[in-house]
Design a protein around this motif. Structure first.
Motif, short mmCIF file in Angstrom:
data_model
loop_
_atom_site.label_atom_id
_atom_site.label_comp_id
_atom_site.label_asym_id
_atom_site.label_seq_id
_atom_site.Cartn_x
_atom_site.Cartn_y
_atom_site.Cartn_z
N GLU A 397 -12.83 -9.59 18.51
CA GLU A 397 -13.19 -10.99 18.33
C GLU A 397 -14.64 -11.25 18.69
N GLY A 398 -15.17 -12.36 18.16
CA GLY A 398 -16.51 -12.78 18.51
C GLY A 398 -17.57 -11.89 17.90
N GLY A 399 -18.77 -11.98 18.43
CA GLY A 399 -19.87 -11.14 17.97
C GLY A 399 -20.71 -11.78 16.89
N VAL A 400 -21.87 -11.18 16.65
CA VAL A 400 -22.84 -11.69 15.68
C VAL A 400 -22.28 -11.64 14.26
N GLY A 401 -21.60 -10.55 13.92
CA GLY A 401 -21.12 -10.38 12.55
C GLY A 401 -20.16 -11.47 12.14
N LEU A 402 -19.21 -11.79 13.02
CA LEU A 402 -18.22 -12.80 12.67
C LEU A 402 -18.87 -14.17 12.57
N LYS A 403 -19.87 -14.42 13.41
CA LYS A 403 -20.55 -15.70 13.33
C LYS A 403 -21.31 -15.83 12.01
N ALA A 404 -21.91 -14.75 11.57
CA ALA A 404 -22.67 -14.78 10.31
C ALA A 404 -21.73 -14.86 9.11
N LYS A 405 -20.61 -14.14 9.18
CA LYS A 405 -19.68 -14.09 8.06
C LYS A 405 -18.83 -15.34 7.95
N GLY A 406 -18.38 -15.88 9.11
CA GLY A 406 -17.44 -16.98 9.09
C GLY A 406 -16.03 -16.48 8.85
N GLY A 407 -15.07 -17.40 8.86
CA GLY A 407 -13.68 -17.02 8.65
C GLY A 407 -13.02 -16.57 9.93
#
Length: 691
Positions: A397-407
């Motif tokens: 969970e979390g992290g830069v990638g998920l924030k950039a990707k969304g969802g």
């Protein structure tokens, strides 16, 4: 993004200039892509990977297999102190004050003389209370961890943090109480769930209430409380004055099951109906004055007090993820009442408060619900590309990638960051052969064993009273179970077969042993506290010792990517569908793949592997992957035409494979996903690139 002179950066930290350095090397198209990434990278310090949140399930006596009321809790906190503490009953002199400690969740959450678990070690300083309230003449004994869970009279609870419209500043010195001390005080002073609701509510109104986590996202709390006869849902938040509290409680209809998962669930309340509803003082009028209710129609607690999770971000910095909550409600309701046809939806307002159980629910059923990863449903976390080649249901969970990707990913009940889980049972009669108990599982429940803690017994294994996440310790139950959970990441699909079998073996052993002990204690109650303490301590030690040895067995059996039992060094390899997905062939070069809604044909025919039964004359599957919008006949038709003989001869290989079996499509009640696009690739497979 500014220009960077290479000589100027050689003598300093490159982290701050990394986005600019990357942009120097790529084409204009790639630069546009990287520019977006650069903007995200500058936010790294503000990206949180913490999603502290819990799940609690309540089962009324009429819904249970043995007539007990049951409540669960998962402490889904990556840093929480997982030690168990017994707080003994005590008489207090007149004028005594009850200390209230601040919000410390990590080890040591408390250093005091309240329990042997909290006694100072290694030079620890005593915790300093943030305030006190008047003490009562006598307090009851109970078991606690992060919260109070079960007392000597069978009062039990589970917790889940929720968002609220009323965020109370954590530095507000006019507010004293938060959820942990409220649960402790309820355990110390009450025999019934109704008493606990009224006591917590009254004190919160008098001394003020703040959420466990800062801001609106952590401003509310949900508790399920029970006493063996009644089950109550209790929800609370701060108020508009920042000095008191709003709260409401609703009794759960007997025969029903209720679940709370990081959002309020109580809807219309009638504060004049004290048989089924309890409220803070002048709740509707105060809500109207606070501007969260217009005064028309029936008072809807959820709509008045909670933000709409479809548009509110539970985790600051990330997009709203309403199904983080609603999917768990749907999953539990669909398991205990399949014909209720509860929809998988992002809309919390169309979900029921509770459902009538369609079959009797046992404590083992609840334990298995706590271990759930949506297996067999359309949200099954053990399949799809993010599960990897070996069906790993755990998501980072979390992290830069998920924030950039969304969802989002489907949010399971059992998580890698779960520090422990409880299932508490309270029986209507306190004199029968079945006894109240709290079942406790260290670390993630999917790979843990629930052991008993009797509220009438004051001693337990030191393995459950010790453990610090910053110091590896094989004597700690948490570390013993956490090790196995992490080792399973190497090949979850294969190791889960061993782990589930071992869990069932130990749970069966515990149930059989307790049945005999409880009958014996019921016949002869003399010295029962000591006998129960001895029994539970022995069982707890036995489970931890066996699990420690079991972990070492798994190291040997699954070492270096090989299966070493019964024959040393057996190759496991990757499943066929995984290799086909990434177009593995005679060219060893790097391959990339694109998302596809279609299930790989190799997966459909031969299962998830890795030990598929593949006929020797099977045609090479180089073109059997169903790529979205591919021209011509479908991939399925192409595959059947090219492989008819093999398919006819090996229809049985639609089962998963030699060892693990295909997932059941019947689980989950056949519910459909309402509204597509909420999950990051979780409903997608990966399509091989075109040749």
């Amino acid at each position: 993004v500014r220009s960077v002179s290479l000589p100027s950066i050689c003598d300093r930290d490159l982290t701050a200039d990394l986005p600019a350095i990357l942009l120097l090397r790529f084409s204009s198209k790639m630069r546009r892509i990287l520019l977006t990434s650069a903007l995200v990278l500058t936010e790294v310090s503000r990206v949180s990977g913490e999603f502290d949140s819990c799940t609690t399930i309540g089962v009324t006596p009429g819904a249970s297999a043995d007539g007990s009321a049951m409540v669960t809790h998962t402490s889904d906190c990556a840093t929480c102190d997982s030690r168990v503490a017994y707080i003994p009953a005590q008489d207090w002199p007149e004028g005594s004050r009850r200390p209230v400690y601040g919000n410390t969740m990590a080890y040591p959450r408390e250093v005091s003389n309240r329990s042997v678990t909290y006694h100072p070690v290694d030079g620890q300083n005593l915790s300093v209370p943030i305030g006190t309230i008047p003490q009562v003449a006598h307090t009851y004994g109970y078991w606690e961890a992060i919260y109070g869970y079960q007392n000597e009279h069978g009062l039990s609870l589970g917790e889940s943090t929720a968002a609220s419209k009323f965020a109370v500043d954590e530095n507000n010195t006019k507010v004293l109480l938060w959820v942990r001390p409220l649960t402790q005080i309820a355990m110390e002073r009450c025999k019934t769930a109704r008493c606990a609701v009224e006591t917590m509510g009254r004190l919160a109104e008098e001394y003020g209430f703040r959420g466990e986590d800062p801001g609106q996202a952590g401003g509310g709390e949900c508790l399920i409380l029970l006493d063996g006869k009644e089950v109550w849902a209790f929800e609370i938040t701060g108020d508009d004055t920042q000095t008191s509290a709003f709260w409401a409680a609703k009794r759960v209809t007997d025969g029903h099951v209720v679940i709370m998962a990081n959002n309020f669930v109580i809807r219309e309340v009638d504060c004049d109906d004290s048989e089924t509803t309890l409220c803070s003082k002048d709740l509707p009028a105060r809500a109207k004055k606070a501007g969260v209710w217009n005064g028309h129609g029936k008072f809807d607690w959820m709509k008045a007090m909670a933000p709409d999770i479809r548009h509110f971000s539970y985790t600051p910095g990330f997009a709203p993820i309403p199904m983080y909550t609603t999917a768990r409600l749907w999953r539990v309701f669909s398991q205990v009442a399949p014909s209720s046809n509860v929809e998988l939806t992002d809309n919390p307002y169309i979900l029921p408060f509770s459902v009538k159980a369609e079959r009797p629910i046992s404590h083992r059923d609840l334990m298995n619900l706590k271990r759930d990863h949506y297996e067999g449903s359309e949200l099954d976390l053990t399949i799809g590309p993010l599960a990897g080649p070996f069906g790993n249901p755990n998501r980072l969970e979390g992290g830069v990638g998920l924030k950039a990707k969304g969802g989002q990913f489907p949010r399971a009940i059992s998580l890698p960051r779960t520090s422990y889980s409880t299932v508490s049972q309270s029986f209507p009669s306190k004199n029968g052969s079945s006894m109240d108990k709290m079942w406790f599982a260290s670390d993630a429940p999917a790979s843990s064993v629930f052991v008993p803690f009797y509220p009438s017994a004051s001693d337990c294994s030191i393995a459950y009273r010790s453990g610090n996440m910053l110091e590896y310790n094989e004597s700690s139950a948490w570390w013993v179970f956490d090790f196995v959970a992490n080792w399973m990441e190497l090949n979850y699909r294969l190791m889960s077969v061993d782990v589930k079998a071992k869990i069932n073996e130990l749970q069966d052993m515990i149930d059989a042993h307790l049945a005999l002990v409880e009958i014996d204690v019921a016949r002869n109650s003399s010295g029962s506290s000591g006998r129960l303490s001895e029994t539970q301590s022995w069982l707890q030690d036995s489970v931890v010792n066996q699990w420690r040895s079991f972990g070492k067995h798994l190291v040997v059996k699954y070492n270096d990517g090989r299966l070493n039992m019964p024959v040393l060094g057996q190759a496991v390899g990757y499943p066929l569908w995984w290799l086909d997905t990434f177009a593995v062939d005679s060219n060893p070069g790097v391959r990339w793949a694109a998302a596809s809604h279609n299930i790989p044909i190799a997966f459909e025919v031969y299962g998830p592997g890795p030990f598929e039964e593949i006929p020797a004359d099977a045609v090479e599957l180089s073109s059997t992957y169903a790529v979205d919008d591919a021209p011509g006949r479908s991939a399925v038709v192409s595959f059947l035409a090219n492989n008819m003989a093999a398919v006819s001869a090996y229809t049985a290989t639609f089962l998963v494979g030699l060892l693990v079996g295909r997932r059941s499509s019947a689980a989950g009640g056949g519910a459909r996903l309402v509204g597509q696009g909420y999950y990051v690739d979780e409903s997608y497979y990966v399509a091989a690139p075109a040749a």
